[in-house]
Scaffold this active site. Structure first.
Site, PDB file in Angstrom:
ATOM      1  N   SER A 125       0.943  -1.202  -0.389  1.00 19.46           N
ATOM      2  CA  SER A 125      -0.060  -0.398  -0.178  1.00 19.46           C
ATOM      3  C   SER A 125       0.731   1.433   0.440  1.00 19.46           C
ATOM      4  O   SER A 125       2.074   1.242   0.641  1.00 19.46           O
ATOM      5  CB  SER A 125      -0.668  -0.230   0.775  1.00 19.46           C
ATOM      6  OG  SER A 125      -1.551   1.224   1.192  1.00 19.46           O
ATOM      7  N   ASP A 127       0.554   3.840   1.290  1.00 23.32           N
ATOM      8  CA  ASP A 127       0.016   5.250   2.822  1.00 23.32           C
ATOM      9  C   ASP A 127       1.197   4.787   3.593  1.00 23.32           C
ATOM     10  O   ASP A 127       1.126   5.159   4.514  1.00 23.32           O
ATOM     11  CB  ASP A 127      -1.672   4.109   2.829  1.00 23.32           C
ATOM     12  CG  ASP A 127      -2.595   4.799   1.529  1.00 23.32           C
ATOM     13  OD1 ASP A 127      -2.134   5.573   0.925  1.00 23.32           O
ATOM     14  OD2 ASP A 127      -3.573   4.063   1.651  1.00 23.32           O
ATOM     15  N   ARG A 171      -4.318   8.658   2.055  1.00 27.48           N
ATOM     16  CA  ARG A 171      -6.042   8.265   2.767  1.00 27.48           C
ATOM     17  C   ARG A 171      -6.043   9.501   4.058  1.00 27.48           C
ATOM     18  O   ARG A 171      -5.141   9.670   3.912  1.00 27.48           O
ATOM     19  CB  ARG A 171      -6.451   6.511   3.239  1.00 27.48           C
ATOM     20  CG  ARG A 171      -6.988   5.764   2.316  1.00 27.48           C
ATOM     21  CD  ARG A 171      -7.428   4.591   2.648  1.00 27.48           C
ATOM     22  NE  ARG A 171      -7.852   3.637   1.790  1.00 27.48           N
ATOM     23  CZ  ARG A 171      -8.345   3.711   0.689  1.00 27.48           C
ATOM     24  NH1 ARG A 171      -9.543   4.067   0.960  1.00 27.48           N
ATOM     25  NH2 ARG A 171      -8.306   2.607  -0.433  1.00 27.48           N
ATOM     26  N   LYS A 214      10.321  33.895  -3.177  1.00 27.48           N
ATOM     27  CA  LYS A 214       9.766  33.993  -4.391  1.00 27.48           C
ATOM     28  C   LYS A 214       8.302  33.187  -4.593  1.00 27.48           C
ATOM     29  O   LYS A 214       7.592  33.437  -5.545  1.00 27.48           O
ATOM     30  CB  LYS A 214      10.245  33.786  -5.190  1.00 27.48           C
ATOM     31  CG  LYS A 214      11.132  35.502  -5.423  1.00 27.48           C
ATOM     32  CD  LYS A 214      11.570  36.257  -6.110  1.00 27.48           C
ATOM     33  CE  LYS A 214      12.213  37.145  -6.643  1.00 27.48           C
ATOM     34  NZ  LYS A 214      13.311  38.316  -4.885  1.00 27.48           N
ATOM     35  N   ILE A 250      -1.086   9.177 -10.394  1.00 27.48           N
ATOM     36  CA  ILE A 250       0.688   8.567 -10.832  1.00 27.48           C
ATOM     37  C   ILE A 250       0.806   8.112  -9.398  1.00 27.48           C
ATOM     38  O   ILE A 250       2.153   7.907  -9.989  1.00 27.48           O
ATOM     39  CB  ILE A 250       0.508   9.905 -12.073  1.00 27.48           C
ATOM     40  CG1 ILE A 250       1.103  10.965 -10.580  1.00 27.48           C
ATOM     41  CG2 ILE A 250       0.040  10.662 -12.525  1.00 27.48           C
ATOM     42  CD1 ILE A 250       2.263  12.189 -10.478  1.00 27.48           C
TER      43      ILE A 250
HETATM   44  O1  F6P Z   1      -4.829   3.017  -1.035  1.00 27.11           O
HETATM   45  C1  F6P Z   1      -4.217   2.823  -1.128  1.00 27.11           C
HETATM   46  C2  F6P Z   1      -5.128   4.252  -2.423  1.00 27.11           C
HETATM   47  O2  F6P Z   1      -3.666   4.987  -2.705  1.00 27.11           O
HETATM   48  C3  F6P Z   1      -5.518   5.611  -1.329  1.00 27.11           C
HETATM   49  O3  F6P Z   1      -4.026   6.813  -0.752  1.00 27.11           O
HETATM   50  C4  F6P Z   1      -6.444   6.505  -1.824  1.00 27.11           C
HETATM   51  O4  F6P Z   1      -6.901   7.471  -1.294  1.00 27.11           O
HETATM   52  C5  F6P Z   1      -7.067   5.412  -2.426  1.00 27.11           C
HETATM   53  O5  F6P Z   1      -6.416   4.023  -2.695  1.00 27.11           O
HETATM   54  C6  F6P Z   1      -7.180   5.690  -3.679  1.00 27.11           C
HETATM   55  O6  F6P Z   1      -8.628   4.671  -4.367  1.00 27.11           O
HETATM   56  P1  F6P Z   1      -9.165   4.761  -5.723  1.00 27.11           P
HETATM   57  O7  F6P Z   1      -7.951   4.085  -6.264  1.00 27.11           O
HETATM   58  O8  F6P Z   1     -10.308   3.512  -5.548  1.00 27.11           O
HETATM   59  O9  F6P Z   1      -9.866   6.088  -6.002  1.00 27.11           O
END
Ligand code: F6P
Length: 318
Positions: A125, A127, A171, A214, A250
């Site tokens: 993940s 995250d 998240r 700046k 990205i």
């Molecule tokens: O948990 C991984 C993550 O990329 C989070 O950082 C993000 O909030 C979420 O998934 C986005 O989820 P999705 O790809 O379903 O929009």
């Protein structure tokens, strides 16, 4: 053990394909065959099984995404879907299962383990919110992407005398925002884990602006939900011509960094060895070693920042 299964679940990230390659190669080394289940837990619920051979995983190590595809499967969470998943594992004669995924997906693996399925989880993940592993798979690549993006934005920000608010994913975790702010020299950062004071940030940036600074870069973790407010205040209170960049997905793609390739390979090898040696739970990076961590330990603890990172965050969030 003659056959194991593997699936990739939840949000994808870079480094999963390297992990799959390592799993298949380590399994074959031990005369074990591998079934891949497509689309995460959906592949277990609806039996989307494919044979994974060393040939099929050759040439994928450097590619982002997952060749098994992924999903967030609601049906698996229901009792009927869960029973279908158990039936698939029986039908396909799976003696051990590897689940590659984030928090929710690993909770699914724990539930399977509690139902008697021999199961190992690999933390993946961007995250970086999973306890028991210093770094989850994909975090390093995402951080490199974010930091490169901020470097690029800094060029245009300084040329136009602008402020930029850059929103990162994560998240409820501010890990990506905080580490990228440190790596890129951002002027301020807002993360959910540390109390912030937007007015005080504005005063500081205003003073710096008046002294001749700046441009300014403010990194905001998506979890704080303050991107718009910070942007408005930079315009109105500091007087910067301000732009917003929401980095979005990205952060989840691209070729994996060397760190994520090697982390994925090591986690994959250890996961197969753990199944063989009957050490179930999660495998995670601790220091420089890959260790086994019981699911109970993973889910009864919370990942926290080091004291040094907390102090850095406090400094940059007021
Ligand atoms: O948990 C991984 C993550 O990329 C989070 O950082 C993000 O909030 C979420 O998934 C986005 O989820 P999705 O790809 O379903 O929009």
């Amino acid at each position: 053990m003659k056959r194991i299964g593997v699936l990739t679940s939840g949000g994808d990230c870079s480094g999963i394909n390297a992990t799959l390659k390592a799993i298949v190669e380590e399994a074959y080394k031990n005369n074990i065959r591998v079934t891949g289940f497509l689309e995460g837990y959906n592949g277990l619920v609806n039996n989307l099984a494919i044979e994974l051979t060393p040939l099929q995983v050759s040439g994928i190590l450097q590619r982002g995404g997952t060749i098994l595809m992924t999903s967030r499967c609601e049906e698996f969470m229901q009792e009927s879907g869960f029973k279908k998943a158990l039936k698939t594992l029986e039908e396909e004669k799976i003696e051990g299962l590897i689940v590659i995924g984030g928090d929710g997906s690993l909770r699914g693996a724990k539930k399977l383990a509690e139902s008697g399925i021999v199961c190992v989880g690999i933390p993946e993940s961007i995250d970086n919110d999973i306890y028991g592993t210093d770094m989850a798979l994909g975090v390093d690549t995402a951080l490199n992407i974010i930091t490169n993006a901020i470097d690029i934005i800094r060029d245009t920000a300084s040329s136009h005398k602008r402020a930029f608010v850059i929103e990162t994913m994560g998240r409820e975790s501010g890990y990506l925002a905080l580490m990228s702010a440190m790596a890129s020299g951002a002027e301020a950062v807002l993360i959910p884990e540390v109390e912030y004071d937007i007015d005080s940030i504005m005063n500081r940036l205003k003073q710096e602006h008046e002294r001749g600074r700046k441009y300014s870069i403010v990194v905001v973790a998506e979890g704080v939900k303050k991107t718009q407010e910070v942007t408005e205040k930079l315009k109105k209170e500091v007087g910067f011509d301000t732009r917003v960049t929401i980095l979005g997905h990205i952060q989840r793609g691209g070729n994996p960094s060397v760190f994520d390739r090697t982390l994925g390979m090591r986690l994959g090898i250890k996961a197969v060895q753990s199944l063989i040696n009957k050490k179930f739970g999660m495998v995670g990076l601790q220091g420089s070693d890959i260790k086994n961590v019981a699911f109970d330990v993973v889910f009864s603890n919370k990942k926290v920042f080091s004291q040094m990172m907390l102090e850095f965050a406090r400094l940059k969030s007021r």
